[in-house]
Design a protein around this motif. Structure first.
Motif, PDB file in Angstrom:
ATOM      1  N   ILE A   1      82.015  48.987  54.878  1.00  0.00           N
ATOM      2  CA  ILE A   1      81.476  48.437  53.633  1.00  0.00           C
ATOM      3  C   ILE A   1      82.482  47.553  52.910  1.00  0.00           C
ATOM      4  O   ILE A   1      82.381  47.328  51.709  1.00  0.00           O
ATOM      5  CB  ILE A   1      80.917  49.549  52.712  1.00  0.00           C
ATOM      6  N   ARG A   2      83.420  46.980  53.694  1.00  0.00           N
ATOM      7  CA  ARG A   2      84.320  45.983  53.104  1.00  0.00           C
ATOM      8  C   ARG A   2      83.559  44.678  52.878  1.00  0.00           C
ATOM      9  O   ARG A   2      82.620  44.371  53.609  1.00  0.00           O
ATOM     10  CB  ARG A   2      85.479  45.708  54.061  1.00  0.00           C
ATOM     11  N   PRO A   3      84.013  43.865  51.903  1.00  0.00           N
ATOM     12  CA  PRO A   3      83.378  42.551  51.733  1.00  0.00           C
ATOM     13  C   PRO A   3      83.690  41.674  52.938  1.00  0.00           C
ATOM     14  O   PRO A   3      84.793  41.771  53.501  1.00  0.00           O
ATOM     15  CB  PRO A   3      84.026  41.995  50.464  1.00  0.00           C
ATOM     16  N   PRO A   4      82.752  40.818  53.359  1.00  0.00           N
ATOM     17  CA  PRO A   4      83.075  39.873  54.433  1.00  0.00           C
ATOM     18  C   PRO A   4      84.255  39.001  53.998  1.00  0.00           C
ATOM     19  O   PRO A   4      84.298  38.578  52.838  1.00  0.00           O
ATOM     20  CB  PRO A   4      81.797  39.034  54.562  1.00  0.00           C
ATOM     21  N   PRO A   5      85.236  38.751  54.881  1.00  0.00           N
ATOM     22  CA  PRO A   5      86.429  37.981  54.501  1.00  0.00           C
ATOM     23  C   PRO A   5      86.062  36.632  53.870  1.00  0.00           C
ATOM     24  O   PRO A   5      85.141  35.962  54.325  1.00  0.00           O
ATOM     25  CB  PRO A   5      87.156  37.776  55.832  1.00  0.00           C
ATOM     26  N   GLY A   6      86.766  36.266  52.812  1.00  0.00           N
ATOM     27  CA  GLY A   6      86.528  34.991  52.153  1.00  0.00           C
ATOM     28  C   GLY A   6      85.382  35.001  51.169  1.00  0.00           C
ATOM     29  O   GLY A   6      85.049  33.964  50.597  1.00  0.00           O
ATOM     30  N   THR A   7      84.759  36.163  50.959  1.00  0.00           N
ATOM     31  CA  THR A   7      83.618  36.229  50.040  1.00  0.00           C
ATOM     32  C   THR A   7      83.900  37.242  48.942  1.00  0.00           C
ATOM     33  O   THR A   7      84.783  38.102  49.077  1.00  0.00           O
ATOM     34  CB  THR A   7      82.339  36.708  50.756  1.00  0.00           C
ATOM     35  N   ARG A   8      83.149  37.143  47.843  1.00  0.00           N
ATOM     36  CA  ARG A   8      83.076  38.269  46.926  1.00  0.00           C
ATOM     37  C   ARG A   8      81.663  38.802  47.043  1.00  0.00           C
ATOM     38  O   ARG A   8      80.736  38.323  46.391  1.00  0.00           O
ATOM     39  CB  ARG A   8      83.384  37.838  45.486  1.00  0.00           C
ATOM     40  N   ASP A   9      81.508  39.739  47.948  1.00  0.00           N
ATOM     41  CA  ASP A   9      80.176  40.230  48.279  1.00  0.00           C
ATOM     42  C   ASP A   9      80.343  41.654  48.808  1.00  0.00           C
ATOM     43  O   ASP A   9      81.461  42.121  49.017  1.00  0.00           O
ATOM     44  CB  ASP A   9      79.543  39.323  49.351  1.00  0.00           C
ATOM     45  N   THR A  10      79.258  42.327  49.028  1.00  0.00           N
ATOM     46  CA  THR A  10      79.332  43.687  49.545  1.00  0.00           C
ATOM     47  C   THR A  10      78.135  43.965  50.442  1.00  0.00           C
ATOM     48  O   THR A  10      77.040  43.476  50.171  1.00  0.00           O
ATOM     49  CB  THR A  10      79.361  44.712  48.394  1.00  0.00           C
ATOM     50  N   PRO A  11      78.338  44.726  51.493  1.00  0.00           N
ATOM     51  CA  PRO A  11      77.197  45.166  52.296  1.00  0.00           C
ATOM     52  C   PRO A  11      76.391  46.280  51.614  1.00  0.00           C
ATOM     53  O   PRO A  11      75.378  46.706  52.157  1.00  0.00           O
ATOM     54  CB  PRO A  11      77.838  45.689  53.578  1.00  0.00           C
TER      55      PRO A  11
END
Ligand SMILES: [Zn+2]
Length: 283
Positions: free
Chosen positions: A67-77
């Motif tokens: 559940i880490r954010p995808p690299p380069g984004t400010r997002d969450t699964p």
């Protein structure tokens, strides 16, 4: 379906900060740590849902690679949070999700009401992010992202102590998660046996708060606190073979907190075990 145990202890965790009982002392000495109850579940490995948000949530999220954010984004699964109760050990962490842009929260009407009135963290969260409230109902299935079909099973009307003045209602629930791959049931607060929880399930996670009914002494029976003790449940599991059984939400008085506890042999006889923080189930 993937299920990651974020935390496996009851309120206070184990060891508990102000407890020097035999189990807590042993846990301290051995470096054993169980954070407070919650898990992350996903039907497809991409969209994840939290079940309960303990006060330890930030630490739990940082320890969970899925559940880490995808690299380069400010997002969450993380697509949402489901609550099995409004108890503090299940809800205190909700405010820790305030950095997200929107949050879907699934709970019974009673739990939502508590989180907006007696303990208004859902209302407070609305000042930071968009909270979408979903009221779940006993026996009514609903669909989540990633191919998860979820059915709420209301277990009891046991209110949190802070909510004693609120009306009777659907206060404690279990969730049954189903994908094409199988059925997973999460019931961390079980006060009475419900056969419908285990019928057709592949894995059933049950309330492991106490090993014995009198674990806190004769004046504070487990059943009086809304928990069916493990030793009361084991014969029932023997009578319902098929699923794999896992106990979670262990109180720090429960000897099963400790790895290698001799009592684990009783569980193994009925295809049961004890969850550990960080443990991943694939169903
Ligand atoms: Zn203790």
């Amino acid at each position: 379906m993937k299920v990651r145990f974020l935390g496996t202890a009851a309120g206070g965790g184990a060891p508990q900060w102000n407890c020097g009982c035999r189990v807590c002392e042993h846990a301290r000495r051995e470096g054993v740590s169980r954070t407070q109850d919650g898990l992350a579940v996903s039907g497809d490995g991409a969209s994840w849902y939290l079940v309960n948000a303990s006060p330890d949530l930030r630490t739990q999220l940082l320890a969970t690679p899925e559940i880490r954010p995808p690299p380069g984004t400010r997002d969450t699964p993380i697509r949402g949070v489901l609550f099995t109760s409004a108890e503090l050990d299940h809800t205190l962490g909700l405010l820790g999700l305030r950095e997200t842009t929107a949050l879907d929260v699934y709970a019974t009407a009673s739990v939502h009401d508590a989180l907006k009135t007696a303990f208004p963290i859902e209302a407070a969260l609305g000042g930071y992010t968009r909270v979408r409230e979903h009221r779940v109902r006993d026996g009514e299935p609903f669909d989540l992202d990633g191919g998860l079909r979820v059915t709420t099973v209301v277990l009891s009307g046991k209110r949190p102590r802070y909510a004693a003045a609120l009306p009777a209602g659907e206060w404690v629930s279990a969730y049954r998660f189903e994908t094409s791959g199988g059925v997973f049931v999460y019931a961390p607060g079980l006060s009475t046996w419900h056969t419908e929880l285990v019928t057709g399930a592949d894995v059933v996670v049950l309330d492991g708060t106490f090993l014995t009914e009198d674990e806190l002494g004769p004046d504070r029976p487990a059943s009086g606190m809304g928990h069916l003790a493990i030793r009361e449940v084991l014969p029932l599991l023997g009578a319902h073979p098929g699923p794999r059984y896992v106990f979670t939400h262990l109180n720090n008085t429960n000897p099963l907190v400790l790895p290698g506890a001799p009592e684990l042999a009783e569980l193994a006889e009925v295809n049961a075990s004890v969850a550990a923080d960080g443990h991943l189930l694939e169903i």
